[in-house]
Design a protein around this motif. Structure first.
Motif, PDB file in Angstrom:
ATOM      1  N   VAL A   1      74.824  73.240  56.141  1.00  0.00           N
ATOM      2  CA  VAL A   1      74.411  71.830  56.190  1.00  0.00           C
ATOM      3  C   VAL A   1      75.653  70.984  56.466  1.00  0.00           C
TER       4      VAL A   1
ATOM      5  N   VAL B   1      68.831  74.850  52.665  1.00  0.00           N
ATOM      6  CA  VAL B   1      69.024  74.488  51.255  1.00  0.00           C
ATOM      7  C   VAL B   1      68.272  75.470  50.354  1.00  0.00           C
TER       8      VAL B   1
ATOM      9  N   GLY C   1      68.333  68.763  46.622  1.00  0.00           N
ATOM     10  CA  GLY C   1      68.185  70.182  46.943  1.00  0.00           C
ATOM     11  C   GLY C   1      69.328  71.045  46.429  1.00  0.00           C
ATOM     12  N   PRO C   2      70.585  70.695  46.761  1.00  0.00           N
ATOM     13  CA  PRO C   2      71.715  71.500  46.260  1.00  0.00           C
ATOM     14  C   PRO C   2      71.768  71.553  44.733  1.00  0.00           C
TER      15      PRO C   2
ATOM     16  N   GLN D   1      74.163  76.223  51.870  1.00  0.00           N
ATOM     17  CA  GLN D   1      74.578  74.828  51.960  1.00  0.00           C
ATOM     18  C   GLN D   1      75.757  74.632  52.917  1.00  0.00           C
TER      19      GLN D   1
ATOM     20  N   THR E   1      67.012  72.279  58.143  1.00  0.00           N
ATOM     21  CA  THR E   1      67.968  72.016  57.055  1.00  0.00           C
ATOM     22  C   THR E   1      67.358  72.303  55.695  1.00  0.00           C
TER      23      THR E   1
ATOM     24  N   LYS F   1      71.285  75.029  42.414  1.00  0.00           N
ATOM     25  CA  LYS F   1      72.571  75.430  41.837  1.00  0.00           C
ATOM     26  C   LYS F   1      72.449  76.638  40.918  1.00  0.00           C
TER      27      LYS F   1
ATOM     28  N   LYS G   1      69.980  78.671  49.887  1.00  0.00           N
ATOM     29  CA  LYS G   1      71.335  78.481  49.345  1.00  0.00           C
ATOM     30  C   LYS G   1      72.414  78.716  50.408  1.00  0.00           C
TER      31      LYS G   1
ATOM     32  N   VAL H   1      68.341  67.227  51.204  1.00  0.00           N
ATOM     33  CA  VAL H   1      69.324  68.199  51.725  1.00  0.00           C
ATOM     34  C   VAL H   1      70.749  67.908  51.252  1.00  0.00           C
TER      35      VAL H   1
END
Length: 278
Positions: A155, A147, A61-62, A152, A143, A66, A150, A57
């Motif tokens: 989070v 992610v 994940g990010p 984020q 969470t 992307k 998208k 997370v």
């Protein structure tokens, strides 16, 4: 003079440590059956789950999302929210359906009856605690879904800290302390989560449901109220000298106070700013 002062300080620290560990040893409780349940025998599975969770997370994940479009996981989320609603409902209802629970908590909330007369009921309390812990592990998926969609920005520190802390706290409580008093806080928390996941389920149905979900901010108020009740209860256990691990009571007071502070900040930031902008 400085040597004497340093020696006195070292002696004080050493004595404090000894008293703390002696207190901890007296208050810890072990049970072969409970300690053999899934995830309970050793902390490594729980720590591994949390390590993978944090890595995904916050880092992987990010980065993975992307250059991707958000995943369409509406059906999965609806199923997850429905299951969580039912599971938390089961935890709460099981407590009150089980014969003798209300009388036991009314008569022994401060000083539990750990005689043979209450042994079966206490086993049930341990079972409720395990299911409650497991629900906190399932909560981590919240969470992961943020992610994958998208989102984020959702989070936040509060969100991640809350989920990680609850897994560690509930595992530690059942593994090392096993008191019955915290069942009340668990039932309150599961009630709040039952309402919360009901909201999430309805929200996932689509934009046409938004006009029926005006009560979102009251859900946050309910969470804050929950922390106030929990803090009051923990303070009462400590100051009325109840048969509850004092080490864990102090931890609960500090932990719930921090949660209360963070949720109040979140509420003010979210709803005060919306009011001003409106």
């Amino acid at each position: 003079m400085s040597n004497i002062t340093q020696g006195s300080l070292n002696g004080f620290i050493s004595e404090t440590q000894n008293q703390f560990f002696n207190l901890l040893n007296r208050e810890m409780k072990f049970d072969k059956e409970v300690d053999s349940w899934l995830f309970m025998s050793t902390p490594w599975p729980v720590f591994s789950i949390l390590a993978v969770y944090l890595f995904f997370v916050l880092i992987y994940g990010p980065k993975m999302m992307k250059k991707r479009e958000p995943f369409n996981i509406k059906t999965i989320m609806m199923a997850y929210n429905f299951i969580q609603t039912v599971y938390n409902c089961y935890i709460v209802s099981a407590m009150f359906i089980t014969p003798g629970v209300s009388d036991y908590l009314k008569n022994y909330v401060c000083h539990p009856d750990e005689t043979e007369n209450s042994s079966l009921l206490i086993r049930q309390f341990y079972s409720y605690s395990w299911h409650f812990f497991l629900s906190k592990v399932f909560d981590l998926l919240d969470t992961v879904f943020f992610v994958l969609r998208k989102k984020q920005s959702h989070v936040s520190f509060l969100h991640v800290y809350h989920h990680v802390n609850m897994v560690i706290t509930t595992w530690t409580y059942l593994r090392f302390f096993k008191g019955q008093q915290a069942i009340l806080c668990g039932a309150l928390n599961s009630t709040v989560h039952m309402i919360m996941y009901s909201y999430y389920f309805l929200s996932a149905l689509g934009p046409h449901m938004q006009k029926y979900l005006w009560w979102k901010k009251y859900l946050t108020r309910l969470q804050i109220f929950q922390f106030i009740i929990g803090l009051t209860f923990a303070v009462s256990l400590f100051f009325y000298d109840c048969s509850f691990p004092r080490v864990f009571a102090v931890y609960m007071i500090a932990d719930v106070t921090l949660f209360l502070y963070l949720f109040v900040l979140f509420y003010k930031k979210t709803y005060s700013e919306k009011t001003k902008s409106g």
